[in-house]
Design a protein around this motif. Sequence first.
Motif, mmCIF file in Angstrom:
data_model
loop_
_atom_site.group_PDB
_atom_site.id
_atom_site.type_symbol
_atom_site.label_atom_id
_atom_site.label_comp_id
_atom_site.label_asym_id
_atom_site.label_seq_id
_atom_site.Cartn_x
_atom_site.Cartn_y
_atom_site.Cartn_z
ATOM 1 N N ASN A 122 -16.376 43.501 -28.411
ATOM 2 C CA ASN A 122 -14.986 43.814 -28.061
ATOM 3 C C ASN A 122 -14.833 44.276 -26.616
ATOM 4 N N LEU A 123 -15.878 44.133 -25.852
ATOM 5 C CA LEU A 123 -15.897 44.640 -24.489
ATOM 6 C C LEU A 123 -14.817 44.003 -23.609
ATOM 7 N N GLN A 124 -14.703 42.707 -23.666
ATOM 8 C CA GLN A 124 -13.735 41.999 -22.825
ATOM 9 C C GLN A 124 -12.308 42.418 -23.169
ATOM 10 N N THR A 125 -12.014 42.580 -24.446
ATOM 11 C CA THR A 125 -10.669 42.987 -24.860
ATOM 12 C C THR A 125 -10.345 44.382 -24.352
ATOM 13 N N THR A 126 -11.284 45.302 -24.504
ATOM 14 C CA THR A 126 -11.065 46.663 -24.036
ATOM 15 C C THR A 126 -10.928 46.690 -22.518
ATOM 16 N N ALA A 127 -11.746 45.914 -21.826
ATOM 17 C CA ALA A 127 -11.651 45.835 -20.366
ATOM 18 C C ALA A 127 -10.300 45.260 -19.948
ATOM 19 N N LEU A 129 -7.488 45.602 -21.550
ATOM 20 C CA LEU A 129 -6.521 46.686 -21.723
ATOM 21 C C LEU A 129 -6.569 47.636 -20.525
ATOM 22 N N LEU A 130 -7.769 47.971 -20.096
ATOM 23 C CA LEU A 130 -7.930 48.864 -18.945
ATOM 24 C C LEU A 130 -7.417 48.238 -17.659
ATOM 25 N N CYS A 131 -7.655 46.968 -17.500
ATOM 26 C CA CYS A 131 -7.272 46.263 -16.266
ATOM 27 C C CYS A 131 -5.862 45.689 -16.346
ATOM 28 N N CYS A 132 -5.122 46.040 -17.377
ATOM 29 C CA CYS A 132 -3.739 45.595 -17.567
ATOM 30 C C CYS A 132 -3.606 44.077 -17.505
ATOM 31 N N GLY A 133 -4.576 43.378 -18.111
ATOM 32 C CA GLY A 133 -4.531 41.921 -18.164
ATOM 33 C C GLY A 133 -5.033 41.240 -16.904
ATOM 34 N N GLY A 134 -5.434 42.015 -15.914
ATOM 35 C CA GLY A 134 -5.941 41.437 -14.665
ATOM 36 C C GLY A 134 -7.407 41.040 -14.792
ATOM 37 N N ASP A 135 -7.993 40.688 -13.683
ATOM 38 C CA ASP A 135 -9.386 40.260 -13.634
ATOM 39 C C ASP A 135 -10.296 41.426 -14.010
#
Length: 160
Positions: A122-127, A129-135
């Motif tokens: 689930n790392l990419q999904t959580t990242a 969320l943190l990056c607000c959908g950005g890279d």
Amino acid sequence: MARHTPSQIYFCDPGIGDRQNLELFPFEQSFLCVARYFFETHDTPDNQCWMQGFMAAEQRFPPPFGATIAHAISLSVSALATRSGSFAYYRNDHPLADHAITREEQYLLQVLRGLRSGEVANLQTTAMLLCCGGDTRPFLAAMERLCIITGDVAELRYQS
């Protein structure tokens, strides 16, 4: 770095007041303390909290890793500073700082824990969320480099 018994901390979203028990390991608590100084540095650059971040890392992490870990944390926080949304956090001098975390801090710790444990499902999904959908690549690459320093990751998966 050695793993220790986790301690209790509360998730407390300042906007909602929602609370739940979380367990943080000492490394995660130290990471969060140092990261909060770098969050504050991005909020108010004139107060130069980054120096306190480096000092806290030198005190909390074993020699000779303090400054190296602080630098890696600063790169992770800087990667988040480019996000489009706000980032809620507790300043280290806030009365709840030792006992509560925000939703964004919780996501940050989930990424750290996922990288350190190798559970990256689930790392990419959580990242995201943190990056607000950005890279997410610069952020994940910076976090992964921190985990290489601590010996939790052996090879790079994420490139910035």
